[in-house]
Design an enzyme around this catalytic site. Structure first.
Site, PDB file in Angstrom:
ATOM      1  N   ASP A  91      -4.555  -3.124   5.552  1.00 42.65           N
ATOM      2  CA  ASP A  91      -4.902  -2.633   6.889  1.00 42.65           C
ATOM      3  C   ASP A  91      -6.401  -2.655   7.182  1.00 42.65           C
ATOM      4  O   ASP A  91      -6.816  -2.567   8.327  1.00 42.65           O
ATOM      5  CB  ASP A  91      -4.372  -1.204   7.099  1.00 42.65           C
ATOM      6  N   ASP A 125      -9.399  -5.994   3.352  1.00 41.75           N
ATOM      7  CA  ASP A 125      -8.096  -6.469   2.858  1.00 41.75           C
ATOM      8  C   ASP A 125      -7.837  -7.918   3.259  1.00 41.75           C
ATOM      9  O   ASP A 125      -6.911  -8.552   2.757  1.00 41.75           O
ATOM     10  CB  ASP A 125      -6.957  -5.597   3.411  1.00 41.75           C
ATOM     11  N   ASP A 134       0.861  -1.171   0.000  1.00 38.02           N
ATOM     12  CA  ASP A 134       0.000   0.000   0.000  1.00 38.02           C
ATOM     13  C   ASP A 134       0.906   1.231   0.000  1.00 38.02           C
ATOM     14  O   ASP A 134       2.057   1.166   0.443  1.00 38.02           O
ATOM     15  CB  ASP A 134      -0.886  -0.029   1.249  1.00 38.02           C
TER      16      ASP A 134
END
Length: 891
Positions: free
Chosen positions: A615, A619, A329
Site C-alpha cells: 500500500d 512497496d 500484509d
C-alpha cells in the site's frame, strides 16, 4: 503565470479561502465552466469505422472475390451463392463490431474504477473525490504516495518532494517550497519550486495547494503527442493464441490447397473447387480466437470488479490461475484495519483502557496521549475516519481523555515535521509551545530507545537507564505476545526551529501503547480454502515478530514461531541460502520494503508464482517484481496502485483468493473454447478432405460451410467462455504457467471430437444418398443432373449433422472431467440459448423452401430426423464416456 505570484494573491484571484475551500455550489459552477479534469483521449472509433475494420482481412477479401467470380462463372445461378457469401461476411462483421464494442465498454468501465482519488478541502471539510471532479480553486491536500491530479500552486509545504520525470526527464525528485517566488517568467518547469504539476508524484513530505489549471490546460495537457500512443496491446495469452492461429491457418491453407489440386486432377469444376477450398479455409482457420479471448478476459475482469478486485492489466487474469504463493500484509488485509488502543504504559504504570471513557490521566499519561495526537495526520470528523487506521486509533484515544486533535493543533501549531519513513519507522513533528518548540516523535519503540537518553517519570525528565529500557521492552514484548501492536512516543524541547534530521536525537521517552486490529472473521476460512488449492499464504508485516506470529497462528498461517523471520534475521542470511530456505517460513516481521523484494525474489527463484500486496510508496518495487502485484484500494497510495496489476477495493485477503478462483475459471473457459473451436474446425476439414480423396462428391458446398462457421464459431464459443465457474476448481493445484493448452488430455479430446464430427458428417452424407436414391455414392456426381436431387438430399443430411453435432458437442466441453449430468444441463443458460437458436435456425433453413433453395438443401423425411439426431449425439456421448473411463482409471 501562477508561480510568479504569492500564494495570497493566487487565492484572491481564484476567489477561494484555504481554510474552507470551495462550496459545493461553486464547484458545480466551475465544473460547468472549465469541464472535467481529464486529458482528451484518442477519438473513439465510430460504428462505421469498427465495421470497416472487421472487413480488413485477407480471407474476407478472398471471399468477396469468390462471390464475384461465382457470379461471373455461373451467371444468374451464382447470384444466390454470392448473396449468401456476402450475407455471411456482413453478419460476421456485425458480430465482430458487437463483440469489440462490448469489450471496449467493459475496459472503459474498469478504467473509470481506477480513476485516482484526491483529497480536497470543500465546505471547510477534507473529503475524497474523483480527480476528474477537480476545478480551479480547489484546495488540494498532498501527501507522500499520491499522484498530483492537476497543476497546483503550493500554499503550504513540509519537506515536500515531487518526482517530475514525466515532465522534466529528471529521475531525482524535486524539492518544493510554497514560499518560493520568482520574477523570471521563463524559468524551466523543474525550477518552479512553488508548483506541482499533473501526472507527477509526491514521494516525500506533505503539502497543500490550490488547483490553478485542469485538464488540457495543464502542462502535461499541452504535450499532445502522448495522446497519439496506441496502448491496445495483446496479452501474452492472446499473442500465444495468435501464433497458434497462424500455425493452424497455414496448415488449413495447405490442406485446402491440396483439396483444390486433387479436385482439379479429378476433373471437378475449377470455380466450384475454388469456392469450396476458400470456404473451407474460412471455416477452418480460427480467426476469431483472439477476439473471443479478449471478450472472455474483459467479461471476466468485469465480474471480478463486482467482487472487489479491479484488474488493471489483462495479463494478470492469466497469471492469477497459476499463483501458488500469496504474500499478504497483515494490517487491513488479514485484519479488520480498525485499530483500537487497549493499553497504555508509562514507566511502572501499565493501564488497560479498553472500556474506559472520560477517565482522568496522570501527568505522564497526558503527555503520552498529547504527543501521540500532535504527531498524527489523521482526523475523525462527523464520524468519518480520514487517514491511517493506526493514527485514527490515536485520535480516538485522545478524544477519550478530552485531548481533542483540532483543539491541540490550534493551541500547539505545527511548524515543521519529519514524515514517517519505512526505514526509520518513525515520524516527528515540531510544534510551537509558548515561544518555544517541542518535538513529538512516534514509531517503533526499539528505534525510539536507540535515539533517547532521557525518560519522563512522574512529570520529571530523568536520565534513561538500561534497566528502564529493559522494563519498557519487556512490557512491549508482553503486549506483542497478546497480539497487540506496540507504538512508542517521545519528545524533546528546543529553543528554536531545527531541521528534520535534528529532531530525532536526544529524545525523552514517555511510554508505549498497545493496540489491536482483530483478524477478519472470513479470512480463516479463506486460508483453509487457499491451502486446499495448493496456495501457501505468507504474512509480511512491519509489526513485531510476536504480534505477527500470534495473529498468524490464530488464522492458521503458521503453527509456531520457528516459521517466522525478522528483517534483521533476513539480513544475516546470504541470498543463496535464503532462497533455498524461504519455503520453510510463513511469517516475515519487522521488514522494510527492501526485504519485501528479497522475499519475493527468493520465492520466485524456487519456481513459485508469487502474488504480493502493498500500500505504500516504497512497496512499488516489490509489487512490480511479483508476478501479481496487489494494491490496497482503501489505504493504498496512488504509487502502489500505479505499480500494481490488481487493486482490492476492500483491502481484504479473502478477495485475493476469490480473484485467484476467478482467474482459474477464466483460463479454463478460454481453454475449453479453444478446444471446442479446434474440434469443430478439424471435423469440417476432415469431412471435405476424405470425400475429395475418395473421389466422392463434396458433401458440403461453400455456402453451407460458411453457415456452419457462423452458427458454431460465435454464440456457442462465446457462451463457453462465459461458463459459470467450476465449484471444485480450488480443490486442484495451481496451473503450471508453462503448460500447453493441449495438456491433461485436451489435445487428444480435440482430435477425437474432430475426427468423430468429420466421419459422422460423411456417414450422414452416405446414408442420405443411399436412403434417397439407393445408388452407390461413387456414382453421385455434381455435374450429373440425374443424381442432383440425391446429392442435395445427402448434403442436407451432412449439413444438419455437422451443425447439430457441433452444437451438442459444446455441452460436453463445459467440463473436462465431470459429465454434463454432474455439471447440470442448464448451468450455462447462454449456451443452452445458443444451441436452441442454432437448432431453430438450422431447421428453418432446411424447411423454408425459398431459403433451402439458396443453400442447396431440402427438407428431409421425418423418418430420417431420428437418424440425424442420433448421429449428431455420438461425439457428445463418446466424450462423456471418455470422462467416466479416465476418471475411474485415475481413481
Amino acid at each position: 503565470m501562477w508561480f510568479t505570484k504569492s500564494s495570497k494573491d493566487v487565492l484572491k484571484e481564484l476567489n477561494v479561502s484555504s481554510e474552507t475551500g470551495l462550496s459545493t455550489e461553486e464547484v458545480k459552477n466551475r465544473l460547468d465552466k472549465y469541464g472535467p479534469n481529464k486529458l482528451k483521449g484518442k477519438p473513439k472509433k465510430s460504428l462505421l469505422q469498427l465495421f470497416l475494420a472487421q472487413l480488413q482481412d485477407m480471407l474476407i477479401y478472398v471471399l468477396i472475390g469468390a462471390a464475384v467470380i461465382n457470379i461471373v462463372a455461373h451467371g444468374k445461378d451464382g447470384i444466390a451463392d454470392a448473396l449468401i457469401i456476402l450475407a455471411v461476411v456482413l453478419i460476421n462483421a456485425i458480430v465482430g463490431v458487437v463483440q469489440e464494442s462490448k469489450a471496449e465498454k467493459a475496459l472503459e468501465a474498469l478504467q473509470q474504477m481506477t480513476t485516482p482519488k484526491s483529497l480536497v478541502r470543500r465546505n471547510g471539510e477534507v473529503i475524497e473525490v474523483n480527480s476528474e471532479e477537480l476545478v480551479p480553486g480547489d484546495i488540494l491536500i498532498i501527501d507522500a504516495g499520491r499522484f498530483i491530479p492537476a497543476d497546483v500552486r503550493l500554499i503550504e509545504s513540509a519537506n515536500l518532494q515531487i518526482e517530475e520525470s514525466a515532465l522534466t526527464g529528471e529521475s531525482v525528485p524535486s524539492e518544493k517550497d510554497a514560499n518560493f517566488i520568482t520574477a523570471d517568467a521563463k524559468i524551466p518547469i523543474g525550477d518552479k519550486e512553488n508548483m506541482a504539476f499533473m501526472s507527477t508524484m509526491a514521494t516525500y513530505g506533505r503539502g497543500e495547494g490550490v488547483v490553478v489549471e485542469t485538464g488540457m490546460n495543464t502542462e502535461i495537457g499541452k504535450i499532445a503527442q502522448i495522446l497519439d500512443e496506441d496502448n491496445n496491446t495483446l496479452t501474452p495469452l492472446q499473442i500465444k493464441l495468435e501464433e497458434l492461429g497462424k500455425i493452424l491457418g497455414y496448415g488449413a491453407m495447405v490442406i485446402c490447397g491440396i483439396i483444390f489440386v486433387i479436385g482439379l486432377i479429378q476433373g471437378r469444376g475449377v470455380v466450384d473447387m475454388f469456392m469450396t477450398a476458400i470456404s473451407l479455409a474460412v471455416a477452418a482457420i480460427p480467426e476469431g480466437l483472439v477476439a473471443i479471448v479478449a471478450i472472455v478476459l474483459s467479461l471476466g475482469v468485469k465480474t471480478m470488479s463486482k467482487k472487489n478486485a479491479i484488474v488493471r492489466k489483462l495479463p494478470a487474469v492469466e497469471t492469477l490461475g497459476a499463483v501458488n504463493i500469496v504474500c499478504s500484509d497483515k494490517t487491513g488485509t488479514l485484519t479488520q484495519n480498525k485499530m483500537t488502543v487497549l493499553k497504555t504504559y508509562t514507566l511502572d504504570n501499565l493501564r488497560d483502557i479498553s472500556s474506559q471513557n472520560g477517565q482522568k490521566a496522570n501527568a505522564d499519561e497526558t503527555e503520552l496521549i498529547r504527543s501521540f495526537v500532535l504527531c498524527s495526520d489523521a482526523s475523525v470528523e462527523n464520524g468519518q475516519d480520514i487517514g491511517d487506521p493506526t493514527e485514527v486509533a490515536l485520535i480516538v484515544l485522545g478524544n477519550k481523555f478530552d485531548l481533542e486533535k483540532n483543539a491541540l493543533n490550534a493551541k500547539y501549531k505545527r511548524v515543521s515535521e519529519n514524515p514517517f519513513d519505512s526505514d526509520r519507522k518513525l515520524m516527528s513533528t515540531l510544534n510551537e509551545e509558548g515561544g518555544k518548540y517541542r518535538v513529538h516523535t512516534k514509531g517503533a519503540i526499539d528505534n525510539i530507545l536507540t535515539r533517547a537518553n532521557k525518560i519522563l517519570v512522574n512529570g520529571e525528565i530523568l536520565p534513561l537507564t538500561e534497566e528502564e529500557k529493559n522494563k519498557i521492552l519487556k512490557v512491549a514484548e508482553e503486549m506483542s505476545d497478546d497480539a497487540l501492536r506496540v507504538l512508542g512516543v517521545a519528545f524533546k524541547d528546543v529553543d528554536s526551529q531545527i531541521s528534520p534530521e535534528e529532531m530525532e536525537k536526544d529524545l525523552v521517552v514517555v511510554g508505549i501503547v498497545g493496540m489491536i486490529d482483530p483478524p477478519r472473521t472470513e479470512v480463516k476460512d479463506s486460508i483453509v480454502e487457499a491451502k486446499k488449492a495448493g496456495i501457501t499464504p505468507i504474512m509480511i508485516t512491519g509489526d513485531h515478530k510476536n504480534t505477527a506470529v500470534a495473529i498468524a497462528k490464530e488464522l492458521g498461517i503458521a503453527t509456531d514461531i520457528s516459521q517466522s523471520l525478522t528483517g534483521a534475521e533476513i539480513d544475516e542470511i546470504p541470498d543463496d541460502k535464503f532462497a533455498k530456505e524461504v519455503n520453510k517460513y510463513r511469517v516475515f516481521a519487522r521488514v522494510s520494503p527492501e526485504h519485501k523484494v528479497k522475499i519475493v525474489k527468493a520465492f520466485k527463484e524456487q519456481g513459485n508464482i508469487v502474488s504480493m500486496t502493498g500500500d505504500g510508496v516504497n512497496d512499488a518495487p516489490s509489487l512490480k517484481f511479483a508476478d501479481i502485484g496487489v494494491a490496497m484500494g482503501i489505504t493504498g497510495t496512488d504509487v502502489s496502485k500505479g505499480a500494481s496489476d490488481m487493486i482490492l477495493t476492500d483491502d481484504n485477503f479473502t478477495t485475493i483468493i476469490h480473484a485467484i478462483e476467478e482467474g482459474r475459471n477464466i483460463f479454463n473457459n478460454i481453454k475449453k473454447t479453444i478446444i471446442f473451436l479446434l474440434s469443430c474446425n478439424l471435423g469440417e476439414v476432415l469431412c471435405v478432405f476424405i470425400a475429395t480423396l475418395f473421389g466422392w462428391a463434396i458433401p458440403l458446398v461453400a455456402t453451407q460451410l460458411l453457415w456452419v462457421n457462423l452458427i458454431t464459431d460465435t454464440l456457442p464459443a462465446i457462451s463457453l467462455g462465459m461458463d459459470p465457474g467450476d465449484k471444485e476448481v480450488m480443490a486442484r493445484k495451481p496451473r503450471n504457467p508453462k503448460e500447453s493448452f493441449f495438456s491433461e488430455g485436451a489435445g487428444m479430446r480435440s482430435i477425437v471430437g474432430g475426427v468423430l464430427i468429420g466421419i459422422l458428417t460423411l456417414v450422414a452424407f452416405y446414408l442420405g444418398i443411399i436412403h434417397s436414391g439407393n445408388i452407390s455414392i461413387s456414382l453421385v456426381k455434381e455435374n450429373n443432373s440425374a443424381t442432383r436431387e440425391i446429392l442435395t438430399y445427402g448434403r442436407t443430411m451432412a449439413f444438419i449433422v455437422l451443425t447439430f453435432s457441433q452444437l451438442f458437442y459444446s455441452l460436453s466441453m463445459r467440463n473436462s472431467k465431470k459429465t454434463i449430468f454432474e455439471v447440470g444441463f442448464f448451468g450455462n443458460k447462454f449456451l443452452i440459448g445458443s444451441i436452441v437458436i442454432g437448432i431453430v435456425l438450422q431447421i428453418g433453413l432446411t424447411s423454408i423452401p425459398s431459403i433451402a433453395q439458396m443453400f442447396k438443401v431440402t427438407a428431409i423425411d421425418s423418418s430420417h430426423w431420428g437418424m440425424v439426431i442420433g448421429l449428431s449425439l455420438v461425439p457428445f456421448v463418446v466424450n462423456e464416456i471418455i470422462k467416466v473411463i479416465s476418471r475411474r482409471r485415475n481413481d
